[in-house]
Design a protein around this motif. Structure first.
Motif, PDB file in Angstrom:
ATOM      1  N   ALA A   1      10.548  -6.205   1.783  1.00  0.00           N
ATOM      2  CA  ALA A   1      11.660  -7.151   1.832  1.00  0.00           C
ATOM      3  C   ALA A   1      11.748  -7.833   3.195  1.00  0.00           C
ATOM      4  CB  ALA A   1      12.974  -6.437   1.504  1.00  0.00           C
ATOM      5  N   GLN A   2      11.566  -7.073   4.262  1.00  0.00           N
ATOM      6  CA  GLN A   2      11.612  -7.665   5.596  1.00  0.00           C
ATOM      7  C   GLN A   2      10.449  -8.623   5.806  1.00  0.00           C
ATOM      8  OE1 GLN A   2      11.820  -4.306   8.246  1.00  0.00           O
ATOM      9  NE2 GLN A   2      14.053  -4.307   8.231  1.00  0.00           N
ATOM     10  N   SER A   3       9.309  -8.307   5.239  1.00  0.00           N
ATOM     11  CA  SER A   3       8.152  -9.179   5.373  1.00  0.00           C
ATOM     12  C   SER A   3       8.375 -10.481   4.608  1.00  0.00           C
ATOM     13  CB  SER A   3       6.913  -8.468   4.846  1.00  0.00           C
ATOM     14  OG  SER A   3       5.816  -9.341   4.846  1.00  0.00           O
ATOM     15  N   ILE A   4       8.959 -10.393   3.430  1.00  0.00           N
ATOM     16  CA  ILE A   4       9.215 -11.591   2.631  1.00  0.00           C
ATOM     17  C   ILE A   4      10.278 -12.468   3.289  1.00  0.00           C
ATOM     18  CG2 ILE A   4      10.155 -12.391   0.426  1.00  0.00           C
ATOM     19  CD1 ILE A   4       8.666 -10.016  -0.870  1.00  0.00           C
ATOM     20  N   ARG A   5      11.294 -11.844   3.844  1.00  0.00           N
ATOM     21  CA  ARG A   5      12.350 -12.591   4.534  1.00  0.00           C
ATOM     22  C   ARG A   5      11.865 -13.186   5.842  1.00  0.00           C
ATOM     23  NH1 ARG A   5      17.293  -8.772   4.962  1.00  0.00           N
ATOM     24  NH2 ARG A   5      17.437  -9.970   6.864  1.00  0.00           N
ATOM     25  N   GLY A   6      10.748 -12.699   6.345  1.00  0.00           N
ATOM     26  CA  GLY A   6      10.186 -13.235   7.574  1.00  0.00           C
ATOM     27  C   GLY A   6      10.758 -12.618   8.826  1.00  0.00           C
ATOM     28  N   ARG A   7      11.548 -11.555   8.677  1.00  0.00           N
ATOM     29  CA  ARG A   7      12.132 -10.878   9.829  1.00  0.00           C
ATOM     30  C   ARG A   7      11.176  -9.790  10.290  1.00  0.00           C
ATOM     31  NH1 ARG A   7      16.681  -7.193   8.621  1.00  0.00           N
ATOM     32  NH2 ARG A   7      16.367  -5.741  10.276  1.00  0.00           N
ATOM     33  N   PRO A   8      10.786  -9.760  11.561  1.00  0.00           N
ATOM     34  CA  PRO A   8       9.882  -8.704  12.027  1.00  0.00           C
ATOM     35  C   PRO A   8      10.576  -7.351  12.017  1.00  0.00           C
ATOM     36  CG  PRO A   8      10.617 -10.041  13.872  1.00  0.00           C
ATOM     37  CD  PRO A   8      11.141 -10.692  12.611  1.00  0.00           C
ATOM     38  N   VAL A   9       9.810  -6.318  11.741  1.00  0.00           N
ATOM     39  CA  VAL A   9      10.347  -4.960  11.706  1.00  0.00           C
ATOM     40  C   VAL A   9      10.723  -4.509  13.100  1.00  0.00           C
ATOM     41  CG1 VAL A   9       9.822  -2.583  11.126  1.00  0.00           C
ATOM     42  CG2 VAL A   9       9.061  -4.411   9.639  1.00  0.00           C
TER      43      VAL A   9
ATOM     44  N   GLY B   1      11.127   3.848  -0.977  1.00  0.00           N
ATOM     45  CA  GLY B   1      12.247   3.112  -0.410  1.00  0.00           C
ATOM     46  C   GLY B   1      11.891   2.442   0.903  1.00  0.00           C
ATOM     47  N   LEU B   2      11.211   3.172   1.779  1.00  0.00           N
ATOM     48  CA  LEU B   2      10.800   2.589   3.055  1.00  0.00           C
ATOM     49  C   LEU B   2       9.786   1.464   2.854  1.00  0.00           C
ATOM     50  CD1 LEU B   2      10.500   5.839   5.200  1.00  0.00           C
ATOM     51  CD2 LEU B   2      12.280   4.089   5.324  1.00  0.00           C
ATOM     52  N   SER B   3       8.918   1.627   1.877  1.00  0.00           N
ATOM     53  CA  SER B   3       7.944   0.568   1.581  1.00  0.00           C
ATOM     54  C   SER B   3       8.633  -0.677   1.048  1.00  0.00           C
ATOM     55  CB  SER B   3       6.913   1.068   0.563  1.00  0.00           C
ATOM     56  OG  SER B   3       6.185   2.144   1.088  1.00  0.00           O
ATOM     57  N   LEU B   4       9.643  -0.503   0.209  1.00  0.00           N
ATOM     58  CA  LEU B   4      10.396  -1.649  -0.302  1.00  0.00           C
ATOM     59  C   LEU B   4      11.143  -2.373   0.817  1.00  0.00           C
ATOM     60  CD1 LEU B   4      11.751  -0.204  -3.666  1.00  0.00           C
ATOM     61  CD2 LEU B   4      10.034  -2.014  -3.363  1.00  0.00           C
TER      62      LEU B   4
ATOM     63  N   ALA C   1       0.838  -1.202   0.000  1.00  0.00           N
ATOM     64  CA  ALA C   1       0.000   0.000   0.000  1.00  0.00           C
ATOM     65  C   ALA C   1       0.877   1.258   0.000  1.00  0.00           C
ATOM     66  CB  ALA C   1      -0.928  -0.002   1.213  1.00  0.00           C
ATOM     67  N   GLY C   2       1.958   1.241   0.767  1.00  0.00           N
ATOM     68  CA  GLY C   2       2.882   2.383   0.777  1.00  0.00           C
ATOM     69  C   GLY C   2       3.543   2.589  -0.569  1.00  0.00           C
ATOM     70  N   LEU C   3       3.897   1.494  -1.229  1.00  0.00           N
ATOM     71  CA  LEU C   3       4.511   1.592  -2.556  1.00  0.00           C
ATOM     72  C   LEU C   3       3.518   2.164  -3.569  1.00  0.00           C
ATOM     73  CD1 LEU C   3       7.218   1.000  -3.845  1.00  0.00           C
ATOM     74  CD2 LEU C   3       6.376  -1.277  -4.402  1.00  0.00           C
ATOM     75  N   ALA C   4       2.263   1.728  -3.502  1.00  0.00           N
ATOM     76  CA  ALA C   4       1.237   2.273  -4.388  1.00  0.00           C
ATOM     77  C   ALA C   4       0.992   3.750  -4.092  1.00  0.00           C
ATOM     78  CB  ALA C   4      -0.064   1.478  -4.243  1.00  0.00           C
ATOM     79  N   LEU C   5       0.972   4.100  -2.805  1.00  0.00           N
ATOM     80  CA  LEU C   5       0.793   5.500  -2.420  1.00  0.00           C
ATOM     81  C   LEU C   5       1.960   6.352  -2.922  1.00  0.00           C
ATOM     82  CD1 LEU C   5      -0.943   7.510  -0.775  1.00  0.00           C
ATOM     83  CD2 LEU C   5       0.487   6.946   1.190  1.00  0.00           C
ATOM     84  N   ALA C   6       3.172   5.831  -2.823  1.00  0.00           N
ATOM     85  CA  ALA C   6       4.342   6.561  -3.313  1.00  0.00           C
ATOM     86  C   ALA C   6       4.260   6.779  -4.819  1.00  0.00           C
ATOM     87  CB  ALA C   6       5.620   5.806  -2.956  1.00  0.00           C
ATOM     88  N   GLY C   7       3.808   5.767  -5.540  1.00  0.00           N
ATOM     89  CA  GLY C   7       3.658   5.911  -6.992  1.00  0.00           C
ATOM     90  C   GLY C   7       2.621   6.968  -7.355  1.00  0.00           C
ATOM     91  N   GLY C   8       1.497   6.946  -6.661  1.00  0.00           N
ATOM     92  CA  GLY C   8       0.466   7.957  -6.915  1.00  0.00           C
ATOM     93  C   GLY C   8       0.925   9.346  -6.529  1.00  0.00           C
ATOM     94  N   TYR C   9       1.637   9.444  -5.402  1.00  0.00           N
ATOM     95  CA  TYR C   9       2.141  10.738  -4.947  1.00  0.00           C
ATOM     96  C   TYR C   9       3.171  11.291  -5.930  1.00  0.00           C
ATOM     97  CZ  TYR C   9       3.671  14.266  -1.582  1.00  0.00           C
ATOM     98  OH  TYR C   9       3.963  15.449  -0.973  1.00  0.00           O
ATOM     99  N   TYR C  10       4.025  10.403  -6.461  1.00  0.00           N
ATOM    100  CA  TYR C  10       5.007  10.851  -7.444  1.00  0.00           C
ATOM    101  C   TYR C  10       4.319  11.316  -8.729  1.00  0.00           C
ATOM    102  CZ  TYR C  10       8.909  11.134 -10.592  1.00  0.00           C
ATOM    103  OH  TYR C  10       9.833  11.594 -11.502  1.00  0.00           O
TER     104      TYR C  10
END
Length: 161
Positions: free
Chosen positions: A56-64, A49-52, A10-19
């Motif tokens: 990535a952390q979610s895919i790797r399974g590491r909690p933020v 960048g923060l959304s990516l 959602a953050g990545l989509a928001l960043a794209g729309g904002y850009y």
């Protein structure tokens, strides 16, 4: 899908729309080297960048943010009211910053804001927090005033900055 992956997407989509909205801002004859879309575009890239990173952390399974099992839990009503009051407190700090920045100046006001937010978020009032606040304000001043050429309110030391 985990919650972090969903928020990251959602953050990545928001960043794209904002850009896209920032890129549509027309240039003006009064625009500086950065232009009216410069800062919003930078915000869009930072959000992307923060959304990516979150994805990535979610895919790797590491909690933020790791959760401690030994941490005491507050009653549900107390945590709900704290969750509501925290953004209000941050909003009030931003309002105070906006009201004093023209008289105190950008660097002094921003250092105070960084220090206040650090304390409000649970940090301690130490010399290290003060050094980080002043260094952060100086970094933002160099970035926005010197590198990007964005004018700032000089405040109490007009000749210094």
């Amino acid at each position: 899908m985990t919650r972090d992956l969903g928020f990251g997407c959602a953050g990545l989509a928001l960043a794209g729309g904002y850009y896209a909205l920032a890129a549509a801002i027309p240039d003006s004859a009064l625009a500086d080297a950065v232009g009216p879309a410069g800062l919003p575009a930078i915000y869009a890239f930072v959000l992307a960048g923060l959304s990516l990173i979150l994805i990535a952390q979610s895919i790797r399974g590491r909690p933020v943010a790791p959760v401690s099992a030994a941490a005491p839990t507050a009653p549900a009503s107390a945590s709900a009211s704290q969750a509501l009051l925290r953004p209000v407190g941050l909003l009030l700090m931003g309002a105070v910053y906006v009201s004093v920045v023209s008289s105190l100046g950008y660097v002094v006001s921003l250092a105070g804001l960084i220090f206040a937010v650090t304390w409000y978020q649970g940090g301690s009032v130490t010399r290290q927090a003060a050094i980080v606040s002043v260094a952060g304000a100086a970094l933002f001043w160099v970035l926005f005033v010197r590198l990007l050429g964005i004018p700032h309110p000089p405040g109490v030391w007009p000749d210094l900055f």
